[in-house]
Design an enzyme around this catalytic site. Sequence first.
Site, PDB file in Angstrom:
ATOM      1  CE  LYS A  88       5.885 104.995 -20.840  1.00 15.37           C
ATOM      2  NZ  LYS A  88       5.780 104.686 -21.854  1.00 15.37           N
TER       3      LYS A  88
HETATM    4  C1  E4P Z   1       3.372 105.589 -23.956  1.00 19.14           C
HETATM    5  O1  E4P Z   1       4.403 106.195 -24.009  1.00 19.14           O
HETATM    6  C2  E4P Z   1       3.106 104.919 -24.861  1.00 19.14           C
HETATM    7  O2  E4P Z   1       4.831 104.507 -25.475  1.00 19.14           O
HETATM    8  C3  E4P Z   1       2.516 104.844 -26.452  1.00 19.14           C
HETATM    9  O3  E4P Z   1       1.952 105.561 -26.356  1.00 19.14           O
HETATM   10  C4  E4P Z   1       1.226 103.492 -26.099  1.00 19.14           C
HETATM   11  O4  E4P Z   1       0.665 104.088 -26.887  1.00 19.14           O
HETATM   12  P1  E4P Z   1      -0.114 102.445 -28.048  1.00 19.14           P
HETATM   13  O5  E4P Z   1      -1.683 102.783 -27.453  1.00 19.14           O
HETATM   14  O6  E4P Z   1      -0.107 103.064 -29.290  1.00 19.14           O
HETATM   15  O7  E4P Z   1       0.139 101.442 -28.269  1.00 19.14           O
END
Ligand code: E4P
Length: 218
Positions: A88
Site C-alpha cells: 500500500k
Molecule cells: C483504507 O485502506 C484506510 O485504511 C481506511 O479506510 C481509512 O479510514 P478512516 O478514514 O476511517 O481512517
Amino acid sequence: MKFFVDTANLEQIEKAQSLGILDGVTTNPSLMAKEGVKGKEQIFNHYLAICKLVDGPVSAEVFSNDYDGMIEEGETLHALCPEKITIKLPCTENGIKAVKYFASKGYATNCTLVFTLGQALLAAKAGATFVSPFIGRIDDIGGDGIDLIRSIVNMYRTYGFKTQVLAASIRHTNHIVRCLEVGADVATCPLNAIVGLLKHPLTESGLATFNKAAEQMK
Ligand code: E4P
C-alpha cells in the site's frame, strides 16, 4: 462486490473470516499502531498472523515517504507473503513511481489516500491493482465521497483500466450499500458496518414470532 475488513485487529479479522464472506484485509499505520505493535519484528509478525487468518489480499502500507525507502520497505513486505501481501503506497509523486516499479515486477499494489479523479487516473496509469478513495474523510469535510467512487468507476470503465476501485474510509452500513449501487469493486469496512447489513427490525420481529411458534411445537 468484494468485502475487505479495515482493521489490524486479529480478533475482528477472525470474526469476519468466520462469517464466510471475507475477501481480504486492509491496514494502515494508524490501525497497526492501535494494536500496540512496535518495531520491525513485531510489525512483520503481525502481518504474517493476518495473512494466516485470511484467504485473500492483505494491504500492508509502507511507512516511508521517500522513493528509495518505499521500494526497500515494499520489497520486504512483499517477501513476507508474496501471494497475499498488497503493497500500500500513498498517492504522491514518490508513491506513484513506486506503484509503477512494483507493478512492472508483477507485485500487487494499493494506491491509497485518494481524494480526486485525477489521483485515481494516475494510480491506474501507473498500474495499481487497487485504488483507495477515502469516502468517509471526503464526507467529513462536506464533500460527496460516493460521487467520487461513481466517477472513478465510470472513468475506469470508459478507458478500460484494470485497477479495482476499493472504497475506503467507510463509516457505516449505508456507505456499503451506496458503494454497491455505484459499482465499487471492493469495499473495505469496519466489521460493525458489515454486520450492520444484517440488521432489520422486521427480521428481528419475524424471528421472535417464529421462535415463539417453534417453542409451542416442542
Ligand atoms: C483504507 O485502506 C484506510 O485504511 C481506511 O479506510 C481509512 O479510514 P478512516 O478514514 O476511517 O481512517
